[in-house]
Motif scaffolding. Structure first.
Motif, mmCIF file in Angstrom:
data_model
loop_
_atom_site.group_PDB
_atom_site.id
_atom_site.type_symbol
_atom_site.label_atom_id
_atom_site.label_comp_id
_atom_site.label_asym_id
_atom_site.label_seq_id
_atom_site.Cartn_x
_atom_site.Cartn_y
_atom_site.Cartn_z
ATOM 1 N N TYR A 16 -0.319 9.763 1.056
ATOM 2 C CA TYR A 16 0.373 8.807 0.169
ATOM 3 C C TYR A 16 1.817 9.199 -0.081
ATOM 4 O O TYR A 16 2.503 8.585 -0.885
ATOM 5 C CB TYR A 16 -0.356 8.721 -1.181
ATOM 6 C CG TYR A 16 -1.820 8.411 -1.042
ATOM 7 C CD1 TYR A 16 -2.246 7.142 -0.641
ATOM 8 C CD2 TYR A 16 -2.783 9.378 -1.300
ATOM 9 C CE1 TYR A 16 -3.594 6.863 -0.495
ATOM 10 C CE2 TYR A 16 -4.126 9.102 -1.154
ATOM 11 C CZ TYR A 16 -4.529 7.844 -0.750
ATOM 12 O OH TYR A 16 -5.855 7.566 -0.609
ATOM 13 N N LEU A 17 2.293 10.276 0.604
ATOM 14 C CA LEU A 17 3.628 10.792 0.314
ATOM 15 C C LEU A 17 4.715 9.736 0.517
ATOM 16 O O LEU A 17 5.596 9.558 -0.324
ATOM 17 C CB LEU A 17 3.904 12.023 1.185
ATOM 18 C CG LEU A 17 5.268 12.672 0.990
ATOM 19 C CD1 LEU A 17 5.414 13.186 -0.432
ATOM 20 C CD2 LEU A 17 5.481 13.816 1.963
ATOM 21 N N GLY A 18 4.626 8.975 1.632
ATOM 22 C CA GLY A 18 5.653 7.964 1.931
ATOM 23 C C GLY A 18 5.804 6.954 0.808
ATOM 24 O O GLY A 18 6.924 6.637 0.374
ATOM 25 N N GLN A 19 4.654 6.468 0.304
ATOM 26 C CA GLN A 19 4.672 5.467 -0.781
ATOM 27 C C GLN A 19 5.337 6.037 -2.038
ATOM 28 O O GLN A 19 6.101 5.363 -2.715
ATOM 29 C CB GLN A 19 3.227 5.078 -1.143
ATOM 30 C CG GLN A 19 2.444 4.454 -0.018
ATOM 31 C CD GLN A 19 2.803 2.978 0.111
ATOM 32 O OE1 GLN A 19 3.500 2.409 -0.710
ATOM 33 N NE2 GLN A 19 2.322 2.361 1.178
ATOM 34 N N LEU A 77 7.500 8.564 -2.269
ATOM 35 C CA LEU A 77 8.948 8.746 -2.073
ATOM 36 C C LEU A 77 9.672 7.418 -2.213
ATOM 37 O O LEU A 77 10.743 7.322 -2.813
ATOM 38 C CB LEU A 77 9.237 9.360 -0.699
ATOM 39 C CG LEU A 77 8.724 10.783 -0.470
ATOM 40 C CD1 LEU A 77 9.087 11.264 0.920
ATOM 41 C CD2 LEU A 77 9.278 11.750 -1.501
ATOM 42 N N LYS A 78 9.053 6.354 -1.657
ATOM 43 C CA LYS A 78 9.670 5.024 -1.726
ATOM 44 C C LYS A 78 9.794 4.589 -3.187
ATOM 45 O O LYS A 78 10.827 4.076 -3.624
ATOM 46 C CB LYS A 78 8.793 4.045 -0.932
ATOM 47 C CG LYS A 78 9.393 2.656 -0.811
ATOM 48 C CD LYS A 78 8.517 1.750 0.048
ATOM 49 C CE LYS A 78 8.942 0.299 -0.160
ATOM 50 N NZ LYS A 78 7.858 -0.636 -0.008
ATOM 51 N N LEU A 79 8.723 4.832 -3.970
ATOM 52 C CA LEU A 79 8.732 4.457 -5.391
ATOM 53 C C LEU A 79 9.848 5.205 -6.125
ATOM 54 O O LEU A 79 10.599 4.601 -6.899
ATOM 55 C CB LEU A 79 7.366 4.776 -6.027
ATOM 56 C CG LEU A 79 7.270 4.583 -7.535
ATOM 57 C CD1 LEU A 79 7.365 3.107 -7.900
ATOM 58 C CD2 LEU A 79 5.975 5.149 -8.095
ATOM 59 N N CYS A 80 9.992 6.509 -5.867
ATOM 60 C CA CYS A 80 11.026 7.296 -6.549
ATOM 61 C C CYS A 80 12.428 6.835 -6.155
ATOM 62 O O CYS A 80 13.336 6.789 -6.984
ATOM 63 C CB CYS A 80 10.868 8.775 -6.239
ATOM 64 S SG CYS A 80 9.370 9.484 -6.926
ATOM 65 N N LYS A 112 0.220 5.805 -9.975
ATOM 66 C CA LYS A 112 -1.235 5.905 -9.807
ATOM 67 C C LYS A 112 -1.725 4.859 -8.798
ATOM 68 O O LYS A 112 -2.623 5.123 -8.010
ATOM 69 C CB LYS A 112 -1.954 5.691 -11.157
ATOM 70 C CG LYS A 112 -1.859 6.889 -12.090
ATOM 71 C CD LYS A 112 -2.650 8.064 -11.575
ATOM 72 C CE LYS A 112 -2.658 9.242 -12.511
ATOM 73 N NZ LYS A 112 -3.003 10.497 -11.851
ATOM 74 N N SER A 113 -1.133 3.661 -8.832
ATOM 75 C CA SER A 113 -1.634 2.625 -7.918
ATOM 76 C C SER A 113 -1.200 2.885 -6.471
ATOM 77 O O SER A 113 -1.986 2.695 -5.560
ATOM 78 C CB SER A 113 -1.250 1.218 -8.384
ATOM 79 O OG SER A 113 0.132 1.073 -8.392
ATOM 80 N N VAL A 114 0.031 3.385 -6.235
ATOM 81 C CA VAL A 114 0.425 3.618 -4.831
ATOM 82 C C VAL A 114 -0.287 4.837 -4.240
ATOM 83 O O VAL A 114 -0.407 4.969 -3.034
ATOM 84 C CB VAL A 114 1.958 3.765 -4.608
ATOM 85 C CG1 VAL A 114 2.707 2.536 -5.027
ATOM 86 C CG2 VAL A 114 2.517 5.002 -5.285
ATOM 87 N N SER A 115 -0.796 5.740 -5.118
ATOM 88 C CA SER A 115 -1.457 6.934 -4.584
ATOM 89 C C SER A 115 -2.966 6.863 -4.782
ATOM 90 O O SER A 115 -3.653 7.866 -4.676
ATOM 91 C CB SER A 115 -0.921 8.173 -5.282
ATOM 92 O OG SER A 115 -1.321 8.147 -6.640
ATOM 93 N N ARG A 116 -3.466 5.658 -5.119
ATOM 94 C CA ARG A 116 -4.905 5.464 -5.386
ATOM 95 C C ARG A 116 -5.423 6.444 -6.448
ATOM 96 O O ARG A 116 -6.568 6.891 -6.393
ATOM 97 C CB ARG A 116 -5.728 5.687 -4.103
ATOM 98 C CG ARG A 116 -5.314 4.838 -2.938
ATOM 99 C CD ARG A 116 -6.327 3.723 -2.691
ATOM 100 N NE ARG A 116 -5.858 2.836 -1.652
ATOM 101 C CZ ARG A 116 -6.317 2.876 -0.409
ATOM 102 N NH1 ARG A 116 -7.239 3.747 -0.061
ATOM 103 N NH2 ARG A 116 -5.880 2.004 0.473
ATOM 104 N N GLY A 117 -4.567 6.812 -7.386
ATOM 105 C CA GLY A 117 -5.016 7.687 -8.476
ATOM 106 C C GLY A 117 -4.975 9.171 -8.160
ATOM 107 O O GLY A 117 -5.314 9.991 -8.999
#
Length: 599
Positions: A417-420, A422-425, A462-467
Motif C-alpha cells: 500500500y506504500l504507493g497509495q 505516498l500519493k495521499l501525503c 486507513k481506507s487507502v491502506s485497508r486499515g
C-alpha cells in the motif's frame, strides 16, 4: 515503612489495541487486587466510552502486592497508559512517575508507529524496558520474527522478550518475576523535606479534587499542610491513600510510592499536572522539572442545536473541564448559529470524544463547525496574532505573512500500500523526509501541514491502506505559506460559520465543492439565490439555487398577449425587490451537512 528495594513502579506502553488493558487485568487478578467476582474486562477503563471503543483515554494507576518466587513480598505500582497519539501527554506524565516500562508488542502485528513514539518517550525518561510479546495464542503469531523486528526497528535487546497471552493468562507469572528482577527500585530519602510529583487530578462529587502523586523524597501524612509550588496554593490534607484499584486509606505515603490525597480542593485548575507538592512548613529547595503542558492543536466551535440549551452546554463544558485539564473553551457568537463556545483539543480523536461525552452524559444536541488549527499572522506593523477562528482574520492589506503549523509524521505501512500512502501525503502538500524498511513494512517520515491532517487524513489513510497503516505525529514548527481566508456568501451575505482558512492552491477546489453541496442543501425560495465562494473581493466559485416560479398568467385564457406580458413584468419587479430585501434562512441541517464532509 516499606523498604525501597521492595517497590517497583512501572507503566505499560504499547500501540492501540496491542493488549495493555487486558494485561493490566491479568496482573491485578494474579496479585489478588480484586476478587474474581469483582473482575470485569478492562477494569482500569472506568469511562463508558473507553469500554465501548476499547481504548484507554485516561491513565489509571493500581497498587499490587506480589509474593515473589524468592519468598520476598513486593509492592508493584502499575500505571496503565493510553496508546492513541492524541493522549500522548497522558503517557508523558505517567512515564515521569516510573522507573521502568513493560513494552507490549502484538506478536502478529509487530511494531507500529505509536510503539516507537512511546518507546522514545520512555528512553527519554531513562526507563529500563522489558519487551513483552502478547497474543502468542493467535494462529498468526510469529514471535521470532517480531523479536528480530523489535531489535531492528527500535534497537533494544529482545532476546529475553517474554511471550504471553494476556487473554488466556499464559506467561503472566514470568512478567511479574521480570518486573521484580529486571526493573530498578526507586530512589528517595525519607528524612528529606517532602517533594512529590503531581501526576494527575480529577474531581469527585464527594471528596472534591483527588490528587494522584508520586513521592520522590520525604513523607506525606494526614493533617499536613502542603503547598503546590506552581500555583502557590496551600491545603490541609484530609485523607491519604492508594488504589488497589479500590480507594484504600493508608497512614502515610513514603518515598517511591504512588498514591493520592484529598484536601477539600474545589477547583481542578489549582492542581496542575506536573506541579511539585511540598510541605508548607519545611519546603523543598527546588521544584521538579514538570513536563510539557498539554497544548491544544485543533479548534472548533460547539453550538447547541436548540438555543435554549446554551446554559446547559456551558455547565456541561465546565464539568468536563473538571476532569480533563487539556480541554479549553471560550465563549463565541455567530450570526448564523447563535451563542456557543470555541473549544481547543489535543487532536481529532480528543475532539470526537469530548463531543460524544457531551451528547451522551449531558444529553445535548450539538453542531460542530469545521476544525481549524492555530495560525500565526504577522502584521506589517510588526505585531503577531495567533488566530484559530477564520472570522478573526485581519484585513489582508495589513498582513505581511501567515505561518501555519507543520508536523513530523511517521507512518508504518505494508509494502503493497506504500504507493497509495505516498500519493495521499503528496496530495496533502507533504514533503518526504525519510523512507526505510523493517521487514516487509515501510516506515515513511513526512512533513505535513497540520491543517491538511485535521480534516480527514486519518480516515483516508486507513481506507487507502485497508486499515493496515499506523500513524503517529508530533508538532514540528511553523512556516510561512500562501494562505487565504475563503468566505461563503449566500445571497451576497457572508456566512461566518462556513468561513475557512485554506492554501491558495486549494481554495478554488474547496470553494467549488462547498458551493455545490450547499446548492443541494438550501431549500428553494421564490427568488434565485446566489451561493458564492470569495477570497477578499474576488469570487472564485458560484452556484445558483433556482427560483420557484408561480404561474401568474394561469387566469388569462386567450385574448391579448400584452396582458400576460404586464403580469410577467410585474412578477419580475416583485422578485427583484424580494431579492434585495429577502433574508435566506439556511436550515440547521444544511450547516451540519456542509460542515460534516471533509473533501
Amino acid at each position: 515503612m516499606t523498604d525501597l528495594s521492595h517497590i517497583r513502579n512501572f507503566s505499560i506502553i504499547a500501540h492501540i489495541d496491542h493488549g495493555k488493558s487486558t494485561l493490566a487485568d491479568r496482573l491485578i487478578e494474579q496479585c489478588g487486587g480484586l476478587e474474581s467476582r469483582e473482575m470485569q474486562e478492562q477494569v482500569l477503563d472506568s469511562m463508558e466510552l473507553e469500554r465501548e471503543r476499547g481504548i484507554t483515554i485516561k491513565a489509571q494507576t493500581v497498587r499490587l502486592n506480589y509474593h515473589a518466587r524468592d519468598g520476598q513480598d513486593y509492592i508493584l505500582n502499575l500505571i496503565d497508559t493510553p496508546g492513541h497519539v492524541d493522549f500522548s501527554y497522558e503517557v508523558n506524565r505517567s512515564l515521569a512517575a516510573c522507573e521502568g516500562s513493560l513494552l507490549v508488542v502484538d506478536a502478529s502485528q509487530g511494531v507500529e508507529a505509536q510503539t516507537l513514539a512511546n518507546v522514545y518517550q520512555a528512553t527519554d525518561n531513562d526507563h529500563e524496558i522489558v519487551p513483552v510479546l502478547n497474543k502468542i495464542d493467535l494462529p498468526a503469531a510469529e514471535p521470532e520474527r517480531i523479536r528480530e523486528q523489535i531489535e531492528e526497528v527500535i534497537g533494544i535487546d529482545a532476546s529475553e522478550a517474554i511471550p504471553i497471552s494476556a487473554k488466556t493468562g499464559q506467561g503472566i507469572e514470568e512478567v511479574l518475576e521480570a518486573l521484580v528482577h529486571r526493573l530498578p527500585p526507586p530512589a528517595g530519602d525519607g528524612e528529606a523535606p517532602l517533594k512529590a510529583l503531581l501526576v494527575d487530578s480529577w474531581y469527585d462529587a464527594y471528596l472534591g479534587v483527588i490528587v494522584l502523586l508520586r513521592i520522590i523524597d520525604g513523607r506525606l501524612a494526614k493533617g499536613m499542610r502542603v503547598r503546590l509550588m506552581g500555583t502557590d496554593s496551600r491545603h490541609l490534607i484530609e485523607q491519604v491513600g492508594v488504589f488497589t484499584p479500590k480507594l484504600t486509606h493508608v497512614e502515610a505515603l513514603n518515598p517511591g510510592e504512588i498514591g493520592y490525597f484529598t484536601a477539600s480542593i474545589k477547583d481542578v485548575s489549582e492542581t496542575r499536572v506536573g506541579d511539585t507538592v511540598t510541605e508548607d512548613r519545611r519546603p523543598t529547595a527546588a521544584a521538579l522539572a514538570g513536563f510539557k503542558p498539554a497544548v491544544s492543536v485543533v479548534f472548533c466551535g460547539l453550538f447547541p442545536v436548540d438555543a435554549d440549551d446554551y446554559e446547559d452546554l456551558r455547565e456541561s463544558l465546565a464539568r468536563l473541564k473538571l476532569n480533563d485539564a487539556s480541554f479549553q473553551y471560550e465563549m463565541e457568537t455567530s450570526p448564523a448559529l447563535g451563542f456557543g463556545f470555541r473549544c481547543g483539543f489535543l487532536g481529532l480523536l480528543h475532539m470526537e470524544i469530548v463531543q460524544q461525552r457531551l451528547e451522551r452524559e449531558f444529553n445535548l444536541d450539538l453542531i460542530t463547525t469545521a476544525p481549524s488549527v492555530i495560525y500565526r499572522v504577522h502584521l506589517r506593523d510588526g505585531e503577531m496574532l495567533e488566530i484559530h477562528n477564520p472570522v478573526d482574520m485581519p484585513d489582508p492589506t495589513q498582513i505581511e505573512r501567515i505561518e501555519e503549523p507543520w508536523i513530523k509524521a511517521t507512518i508504518l505501512v505494508p509494502d503493497d500500500y506504500l504507493g497509495q500512502v505516498l500519493k495521499l501525503c503528496e496530495e496533502r502538500r507533504g514533503t518526504q523526509i525519510n523512507l526505510t524498511y523493517a521487514g516487509s513494512r515501510a516506515m515513511v517520515e513526512y512533513r505535513l501541514p497540520l491543517n491538511e491532517v485535521v480534516f480527514d487524513f486519518y480516515d483516508r489513510l486507513k481506507s487507502v491502506s485497508r486499515g493496515y497503516a499506523s500513524f503517529d505525529y508530533q508538532l514540528a514548527d511553523y512556516q510561512p505559506e500562501n494562505l487565504v481566508k475563503m468566505s461563503i456568501l449566500v445571497n451576497h451575505e457572508p456566512v461566518d460559520a462556513l468561513a475557512m482558512i485554506v492554501h491558495a492552491s486549494r481554495a478554488e477546489q474547496r470553494g467549488r465543492a462547498l458551493c455545490e453541496r450547499l446548492k443541494d442543501l438550501i431549500p428553494r425560495q421564490l427568488f434565485a439565490i446566489a451561493i458564492q465562494a470569495a477570497i477578499g473581493g474576488r469570487i472564485i466559485a458560484r452556484e445558483t439555487v433556482r427560483a420557484l416560479r408561480k404561474d401568474v398568467t394561469a387566469k388569462c385564457y386567450g385574448g391579448d398577449v400584452t396582458r400576460k406580458r404586464k403580469l410577467l413584468e410585474k412578477q419580475k419587479a416583485g422578485k427583484k425587490r424580494m431579492r434585495s430585501f429577502g433574508k435566506v434562512e439556511i436550515p440547521q441541517e444544511a450547516f451540519i451537512a456542509a460542515l460534516r464532509t471533509g473533501e
